[in-house]
Design a protein around this motif. Structure first.
Motif, mmCIF file in Angstrom:
data_model
loop_
_atom_site.group_PDB
_atom_site.id
_atom_site.type_symbol
_atom_site.label_atom_id
_atom_site.label_comp_id
_atom_site.label_asym_id
_atom_site.label_seq_id
_atom_site.Cartn_x
_atom_site.Cartn_y
_atom_site.Cartn_z
ATOM 1 N N LYS A 179 37.836 10.328 47.577
ATOM 2 C CA LYS A 179 38.968 9.429 47.365
ATOM 3 C C LYS A 179 38.919 8.262 48.352
ATOM 4 C CE LYS A 179 42.172 12.936 45.582
ATOM 5 N NZ LYS A 179 43.492 13.588 45.765
ATOM 6 N N LYS A 452 57.670 9.163 36.220
ATOM 7 C CA LYS A 452 56.443 8.732 35.545
ATOM 8 C C LYS A 452 56.425 7.222 35.359
ATOM 9 C CE LYS A 452 54.558 12.527 32.786
ATOM 10 N NZ LYS A 452 54.328 13.017 31.390
ATOM 11 N N TYR A 471 48.468 4.359 44.274
ATOM 12 C CA TYR A 471 48.483 5.780 44.600
ATOM 13 C C TYR A 471 47.800 6.591 43.495
ATOM 14 C CZ TYR A 471 52.223 4.624 47.940
ATOM 15 O OH TYR A 471 52.957 4.100 48.965
ATOM 16 N N ASP A 472 47.177 7.706 43.891
ATOM 17 C CA ASP A 472 46.850 8.680 42.861
ATOM 18 C C ASP A 472 48.103 9.533 42.632
ATOM 19 O OD1 ASP A 472 46.945 10.723 44.858
ATOM 20 O OD2 ASP A 472 44.840 10.443 45.296
ATOM 21 N N GLN A 473 48.099 10.349 41.587
ATOM 22 C CA GLN A 473 49.309 11.085 41.220
ATOM 23 C C GLN A 473 49.767 12.004 42.347
ATOM 24 O OE1 GLN A 473 50.990 10.855 37.898
ATOM 25 N NE2 GLN A 473 52.514 11.569 39.371
ATOM 26 N N GLU A 474 48.821 12.662 43.015
ATOM 27 C CA GLU A 474 49.178 13.599 44.080
ATOM 28 C C GLU A 474 49.847 12.883 45.255
ATOM 29 O OE1 GLU A 474 46.965 16.836 47.070
ATOM 30 O OE2 GLU A 474 45.834 15.823 45.480
ATOM 31 N N SER A 475 49.284 11.751 45.666
ATOM 32 C CA SER A 475 49.856 10.994 46.789
ATOM 33 C C SER A 475 51.230 10.440 46.428
ATOM 34 C CB SER A 475 48.918 9.845 47.176
ATOM 35 O OG SER A 475 47.666 10.322 47.554
ATOM 36 N N ASP A 477 53.403 11.673 44.185
ATOM 37 C CA ASP A 477 54.379 12.774 44.146
ATOM 38 C C ASP A 477 54.791 13.178 45.559
ATOM 39 O OD1 ASP A 477 54.222 12.777 41.409
ATOM 40 O OD2 ASP A 477 52.836 14.483 41.289
ATOM 41 N N LYS A 478 53.828 13.142 46.483
ATOM 42 C CA LYS A 478 54.116 13.535 47.857
ATOM 43 C C LYS A 478 55.097 12.572 48.516
ATOM 44 C CE LYS A 478 51.802 14.722 52.208
ATOM 45 N NZ LYS A 478 50.488 14.829 52.916
#
Length: 603
Positions: A179, A452, A471-475, A477-478
Motif C-alpha cells: 500500500k 459509502k 483513502y482505501d476502504q479500511e483506512s 472506516d478507521k
C-alpha cells in the motif's frame, strides 16, 4: 554513508524471506551529478530518552552496544540495488524508528563518497570484530567511540570541495509494501524549520525537493535532517539515493503525456454501427437494429452512476427524434450530434459537465475516429465497439455503487434545467443564486448508505478536494470510527430539486482551533457558494465554543486550485510549509464570516 555496523544477519534472514527481491534499475543520471553532500545517516528513535528509556520502554530491543535497535535488522548493504553506491541501504523501520543526520559542510564527488564509504565500512567491520573479541562492555564502547574519530580522519584525508551549494535533495527508494504511505522529511537549523512529506508507492519511487524549499541559512544545507514513515509504520525500504546533490546541468524533466484518470466518470457513445447496427443516413429506419449488448451496458453504467453522452457525426434534427422513439434518449446528457471533430466535442461536453476530460471514455467502431481522439486527447480512454460486452470487467469501471450514484443522472438533468433558467435570468449572478432558495443540511454521516457516499466523494473528487488524499476502504472506516475527529457531511436542495449528498469533511478539534484534515465538494455545487456557507457555519460554531483559529492543510495538485480559491475568497492566510503544501489559517474571532445566500441547518 549509513550506520551499517549494527546489521544483524540472523534477523535479516528471517525478515527477508517474507519478500520477493525485484529487478531494480536506478532512474538517476549519475553522470550528471558533480557534487554530493557528505551525509552519515544514523538510526534514531522519536521517543528516545537514553539511558532511562532502555529500562522503561516496552519497545526497547538491544543491539550489540546495548543501545536500542530502531530498525529491525539494522541497515543492510543490499547489492541487488544500486544508486549512489553499488548497493542500496536496506532497512525495515520499527515503531518510532527514524533516520537522522547532522548535515555537514563537505561536498564530494560521487566517487569520493563511494571511496569514503567503502573505507568507513572496512574500518567498521574491523573495529566490530575486535570489539567482539573483548568481553568488557566499556571496551566495546571505547572502540565504537574511536570509530567516529576514524570517520573524521577518512573525511579529512579526502580532497574536500568547499562549495556547499546543492540543487536538490534526491530521494530514490524501493518500497516492499503493498500500500501507499507517506515519508516525512523534517529539517531544523538555527533559524528555520522545514517539514514535508512525499508519497511512497509500492515499488520504485523517485522524488526531488529543491534545496531552496528548505530555506537554509545562507542557502547551504545545515542543521539536523530526519526521515521517517508516517503513523509509525513498520515498512521496509531500500534507499539508493538519500542525498543533497549538485548537477552538472539541471536535468530537463520529461513531460509525460497526459494519462487517463483511475476511474471513468463519463462514457461517450458513437451511434452508427455502435449503438445500433447500420448507418443512419444510408439506411431506412426499419433497417437499423439496436445493439442489445449496448443497451444492457447503458443501463448498468447508469446504475453505477457513470454519466453518458453521445458524440456522433450525424444530423441532430433527424437522429434525436429516432433516439427518443427507442426510449434511450433519457440516458444521454449534453449530446453532441454534429459533423464537428469528435475530440473538440468531447472537450465541450467535459466543460458542460464540469468534470475533467481524463475521466472520459468513448466507444466508437471507427478506427479513424479512435485515432483522432487518441492523438488529440491521450488522456481519454478509447474503446472499440467489440469491447462493449467486456467493459464492466475493466478496473476503471469498478466504482462504489451508492443510492447517490444511482441518482446521478437525474441530478444532472435538474442541473440542465437550472442552467437554462440562469441563462434567461435578467439579474446578476448573486441575485440568481438567492432566487434559487439553496438550502444546506449538515449532519454526521451514519449508516452504510451515507458513509459509502462520503467514501465515494473522497475517492472521486479531484478539483474540489483540499488534501487530495485518497483513502482505501479500511483506512476510511478507521478514521470515520475514530472519536477524536468530527465528521460532517452535507446535502443540498434548491427550488429545482435535490443535489444529494455533495460534501464531506473530517475535522480535528484542538484547544483553541479546528483543523480541517479533509474537505471535498462535488462539482455539482461548484460556484454556488455552498462551500462558503459550510465554512461560515463552521467558523460560527467555533466562535460559540470559544475557539480562535480555523486551520487547514492544502496539498496542491494539477487540478485542485479551485478549492484553494474558496479559502482565499474567505481571507484565509496562506503559509508555504513544503513543496506544494500550504497551511491555511483564519482567525474566526477577528473575521466574522457572513452568509446571506445559502440557508444552513444542522440535523
Amino acid at each position: 554513508m549509513y550506520q551499517y555496523e549494527w546489521f544483524d544477519n540472523k534477523i535479516f534472514k528471517t525478515e527477508s524471506n517474507k519478500y520477493k527481491i525485484p529487478d531494480f534499475e536506478s532512474k538517476v543520471d549519475k553522470d550528471n551529478i558533480t557534487g554530493v553532500l557528505l551525509i552519515n545517516w544514523l538510526e534514531h528513535c522519536h521517543e528516545c530518552a537514553p539511558p532511562l528509556c532502555y529500562l522503561t520502554c516496552p519497545l526497547y530491543l538491544a543491539r550489540k552496544d546495548l543501545k536500542c535497535r530502531n530498525v529491525f535488522y539494522g541497515i543492510y548493504r543490499n547489492k541487488r540495488f544500486t544508486g549512489l553506491h553499488s548497493f542500496g541501504a536496506d532497512m525495515r523501520f520499527r515503531k518510532w524508528g527514524k533516520l537522522e543526520t547532522q548535515l555537514s559542510n563537505i561536498n564530494l564527488t560521487p566517487r569520493q563518497i563511494k571511496n569514503a564509504d567503502n573505507l568507513n565500512y572496512g574500518l567498521v567491520k574491523t573495529i566490530n570484530w575486535v570489539a567482539d573479541l573483548l568481553s568488557p562492555i566499556d571496551k566495546k564502547r571505547k572502540l565504537n567511540g574511536a570509530l567516529n574519530l576514524y570517520r573524521i580522519k577518512i573525511i579529512n584525508s579526502l580532497k574536500i570541495n568547499t562549495d556547499r551549494t546543492c540543487d536538490d535533495f534526491l530521494i530514490e527508494c524501493y518500497s516492499f509494501e503493498e500500500k501507499e504511505f507517506r515519508l516525512i522529511i523534517e529539517c531544523k537549523d538555527h533559524e528555520n524549520s522545514y517539514r514535508n512529506s512525499i508519497k511512497i508507492s509500492p515499488g520504485h519511487n523517485l522524488a526531488k525537493i529543491p534545496v531552496k524549499d528548505f530555506n537554509f541559512v545562507k542557502g547551504a544545507p545545515s542543521g539536523k535532517l530526519t526521515i521517517y514513515p508516517e503513523n509509525d509504520l513498520e515498512v521496509r525500504l531500500v534507499f539508493t539515493w538519500l542525498d543533497f546533490v549538485k548537477y552538472k546541468t539541471q536535468p530537463i524533466e520529461q513531460q509525460e503525456p497526459p494519462k487517463p484518470a483511475a476511474k471513468v466518470k463519463c462514457i461517450a457513445w458513437d451511434l452508427d454501427n455502435t449503438l445500433w447496427k447500420g448507418v443512419f443516413i444510408e439506411n431506412k429506419r426499419s433497417e437499423l437494429t439496436i445493439n442489445t449488448e449496448a443497451v444492457t451496458l447503458i443501463k448498468k453504467l447508469d446504475e453505477k452512476g457513470i454519466l453518458q453522452t453521445i458524440v456522433s457525426k450525424n444530423n441532430y434534427e433527424e437522429v434525436w427524434p429516432y433516439l427518443e422513439s427507442t426510449g434511450l434518449s433519457e440516458y444521454f446528457l449534453y449530446p453532441a450530434i454534429n459533423w464537428g471533430q469528435k475530440s473538440e466535442n468531447l472537450k465541450k461536453i467535459a466543460g458542460l459537465f464540469d468534470i475533467n476530460i481524463d475521466t472520459f471514455g468513448i466507444i466508437d467502431d471507427s478506427k479513424f475516429e479512435r485515432q483522432e481522439i487518441k492523438s488529440a486527447l491521450p488522456q481519454v480512454r478509447v474503446y472499440e465497439d467489440t469491447e462493449i460486452k467486456d467493459l464492466l470487467n475493466y478496473a476503471e469501471f469498478d466504482v462504489p455503487v451508492t443510492e447517490e450514484s444511482k441518482k446521478r443522472r437525474s441530478y444532472y438533468l435538474v442541473e440542465q434545467k437550472r442552467n437554462q433558467i440562469e441563462e434567461s435570468f435578467s439579474g446578476d449572478y448573486v441575485s440568481f443564486l438567492k432566487s434559487c432558495n439553496i438550502n444546506l443540511s449538515i449532519f454526521t454521516p451514519k449508516g452504510d448508505s451515507e458513509t459509502k457516499r462520503c467514501f465515494e466523494l473522497i475517492q472521486r473528487t479531484n478539483q474540489l478536494n483540499l488534501s487530495s488524499r485518497k483513502y482505501d476502504q479500511e483506512s476510511f472506516d478507521k478514521i470515520v470510527g475514530d472519536g477524536k475527529y468530527l465528521k460532517y457531511a452535507f446535502e443540498c436542495f434548491d427550488k429545482f430539486g435535490s443535489y444529494g449528498i455533495v460534501g464531506f469533511s473530517i475535522i480535528e478539534p484542538g484547544d483553541d482551533f479546528y483543523k480541517i484534515h479533509d474537505f471535498v465538494i462535488s462539482c455539482r455545487v461548484a460556484q454556488k457558494m455552498v462551500e462558503h456557507a459550510f465554512i461560515t457555519w463552521l467558523s460560527q460554531k467555533m466562535s460559540i465554543e470559544g475557539k480562535k483559529y480555523l486551520i487547514a492543510e492544502y496539498i496542491k495538485t494539477s487540478r485542485n486550485s479551485p478549492i484553494l480559491s474558496v479559502f482565499e475568497d474567505i481571507s484565509f492566510e496562506k503559509e508555504e510549509i513544503g513543496t506544494n503544501s500550504f497551511l491555511l489559517r483564519l482567525n474566526v474571532r477577528e473575521n466574522k464570516l457572513k452568509n446571506d445566500i445559502v440557508s444552513v441547518n444542522e440535523r
